[in-house]
Write a protein that holds these residues in place. Structure first.
Motif, PDB file in Angstrom:
ATOM      1  N   ARG A  62       0.838  -1.204   0.000  1.00 44.27           N
ATOM      2  CA  ARG A  62       0.000   0.000   0.000  1.00 44.27           C
ATOM      3  C   ARG A  62       0.872   1.252   0.000  1.00 44.27           C
ATOM      4  O   ARG A  62       1.882   1.320   0.676  1.00 44.27           O
ATOM      5  N   GLU A  63       0.431   2.267  -0.745  1.00 42.48           N
ATOM      6  CA  GLU A  63       1.132   3.554  -0.784  1.00 42.48           C
ATOM      7  C   GLU A  63       0.188   4.655  -0.328  1.00 42.48           C
ATOM      8  O   GLU A  63      -0.878   4.805  -0.926  1.00 42.48           O
ATOM      9  N   PRO A  64       0.521   5.410   0.668  1.00 42.43           N
ATOM     10  CA  PRO A  64       1.675   5.203   1.525  1.00 42.43           C
ATOM     11  C   PRO A  64       1.418   4.029   2.478  1.00 42.43           C
ATOM     12  O   PRO A  64       0.269   3.738   2.829  1.00 42.43           O
ATOM     13  N   ALA A  65       2.477   3.380   2.891  1.00 42.63           N
ATOM     14  CA  ALA A  65       2.360   2.262   3.824  1.00 42.63           C
ATOM     15  C   ALA A  65       1.892   2.787   5.180  1.00 42.63           C
ATOM     16  O   ALA A  65       2.231   3.909   5.567  1.00 42.63           O
ATOM     17  N   PRO A  66       1.104   1.985   5.887  1.00 37.02           N
ATOM     18  CA  PRO A  66       0.732   2.393   7.244  1.00 37.02           C
ATOM     19  C   PRO A  66       1.985   2.541   8.118  1.00 37.02           C
ATOM     20  O   PRO A  66       2.999   1.885   7.877  1.00 37.02           O
ATOM     21  N   GLU A  67       1.891   3.390   9.132  1.00 30.86           N
ATOM     22  CA  GLU A  67       2.976   3.518  10.108  1.00 30.86           C
ATOM     23  C   GLU A  67       3.026   2.288  11.007  1.00 30.86           C
ATOM     24  O   GLU A  67       4.100   1.856  11.411  1.00 30.86           O
ATOM     25  N   ILE A  68       1.839   1.787  11.335  1.00 29.25           N
ATOM     26  CA  ILE A  68       1.692   0.713  12.316  1.00 29.25           C
ATOM     27  C   ILE A  68       0.773  -0.355  11.754  1.00 29.25           C
ATOM     28  O   ILE A  68      -0.295  -0.046  11.223  1.00 29.25           O
ATOM     29  N   LEU A  69       1.179  -1.605  11.905  1.00 28.53           N
ATOM     30  CA  LEU A  69       0.323  -2.745  11.589  1.00 28.53           C
ATOM     31  C   LEU A  69       0.053  -3.487  12.883  1.00 28.53           C
ATOM     32  O   LEU A  69       0.979  -3.985  13.532  1.00 28.53           O
ATOM     33  N   LEU A  70      -1.202  -3.528  13.275  1.00 25.71           N
ATOM     34  CA  LEU A  70      -1.621  -4.311  14.430  1.00 25.71           C
ATOM     35  C   LEU A  70      -2.039  -5.679  13.921  1.00 25.71           C
ATOM     36  O   LEU A  70      -2.874  -5.773  13.030  1.00 25.71           O
ATOM     37  N   PHE A  71      -1.459  -6.725  14.458  1.00 29.79           N
ATOM     38  CA  PHE A  71      -1.803  -8.078  14.046  1.00 29.79           C
ATOM     39  C   PHE A  71      -2.509  -8.762  15.199  1.00 29.79           C
ATOM     40  O   PHE A  71      -1.914  -9.074  16.220  1.00 29.79           O
ATOM     41  N   GLY A  72      -3.824  -8.943  15.044  1.00 25.29           N
ATOM     42  CA  GLY A  72      -4.648  -9.625  16.036  1.00 25.29           C
ATOM     43  C   GLY A  72      -4.682 -11.109  15.726  1.00 25.29           C
ATOM     44  O   GLY A  72      -5.203 -11.513  14.687  1.00 25.29           O
ATOM     45  N   THR A  73      -4.129 -11.925  16.620  1.00 25.82           N
ATOM     46  CA  THR A  73      -3.927 -13.343  16.336  1.00 25.82           C
ATOM     47  C   THR A  73      -5.030 -14.251  16.881  1.00 25.82           C
ATOM     48  O   THR A  73      -4.810 -15.451  17.031  1.00 25.82           O
ATOM     49  N   GLY A  74      -6.190 -13.707  17.167  1.00 25.33           N
ATOM     50  CA  GLY A  74      -7.295 -14.531  17.659  1.00 25.33           C
ATOM     51  C   GLY A  74      -7.509 -14.322  19.146  1.00 25.33           C
ATOM     52  O   GLY A  74      -7.239 -13.250  19.685  1.00 25.33           O
ATOM     53  N   ALA A  75      -7.987 -15.363  19.816  1.00 21.21           N
ATOM     54  CA  ALA A  75      -8.344 -15.255  21.232  1.00 21.21           C
ATOM     55  C   ALA A  75      -7.133 -15.035  22.136  1.00 21.21           C
ATOM     56  O   ALA A  75      -7.260 -14.477  23.225  1.00 21.21           O
ATOM     57  N   ARG A  76      -5.976 -15.465  21.694  1.00 22.49           N
ATOM     58  CA  ARG A  76      -4.763 -15.245  22.489  1.00 22.49           C
ATOM     59  C   ARG A  76      -3.617 -14.835  21.554  1.00 22.49           C
ATOM     60  O   ARG A  76      -3.648 -15.117  20.364  1.00 22.49           O
ATOM     61  N   THR A  77      -2.636 -14.204  22.125  1.00 23.72           N
ATOM     62  CA  THR A  77      -1.486 -13.757  21.350  1.00 23.72           C
ATOM     63  C   THR A  77      -0.645 -14.956  20.919  1.00 23.72           C
ATOM     64  O   THR A  77      -0.323 -15.812  21.728  1.00 23.72           O
TER      65      THR A  77
END
Length: 125
Positions: A62-77
């Protein structure tokens, strides 16, 4: 005093998650999604243990790239290989990994702050 964050119209606000789906700005999405301030995309990633940089092309390309990517991995990290985090970082965003509930809440806060954020979210059953 109203402390509800002001979200500009047209922004993708995560309103609910659970039962394998998300409600984002009034629309229901079943399964994994990637949420940007401007749009939400259906996402079909590999299992967390098998993720590669290719799974994150909708974010890294993506342009511009996001500053931050939050990765939600489900019910637990569930953590990913450090090399994958580094590969994503080389493309732009800092990756923050957490459970999906925390990722949804954090995304909404960063959205309200006007940050360039994205959230790659695995559903919670």
């Amino acid at each position: 005093m109203d402390v509800t964050p002001l979200i500009p119209e047209g922004r993708q606000l995560i309103e609910a998650y659970g039962d394998g789906a998300f409600r984002i700005t009034g629309e229901r999405y079943a399964g994994p999604v990637i949420v940007f301030p401007e749009e939400t995309l259906d996402w079909n990633p590999a299992e967390v243990a098998d993720l590669t940089l290719a799974d994150f092309v909708p974010v890294t390309g993506r342009e511009p790239a996001p500053e931050i990517l939050l990765f939600g991995t489900g019910a637990r990290t569930e953590f990913v290989l450090p090399s994958l985090r580094a590969s994503i970082r080389e493309k732009g965003p800092v990756v923050d990994i957490m459970d999906t509930g925390a990722a949804c809440r954090t995304y909404n806060v960063l959205l309200a702050e006007g940050r360039r954020v994205a959230a790659a979210l695995l559903p919670v059953d």
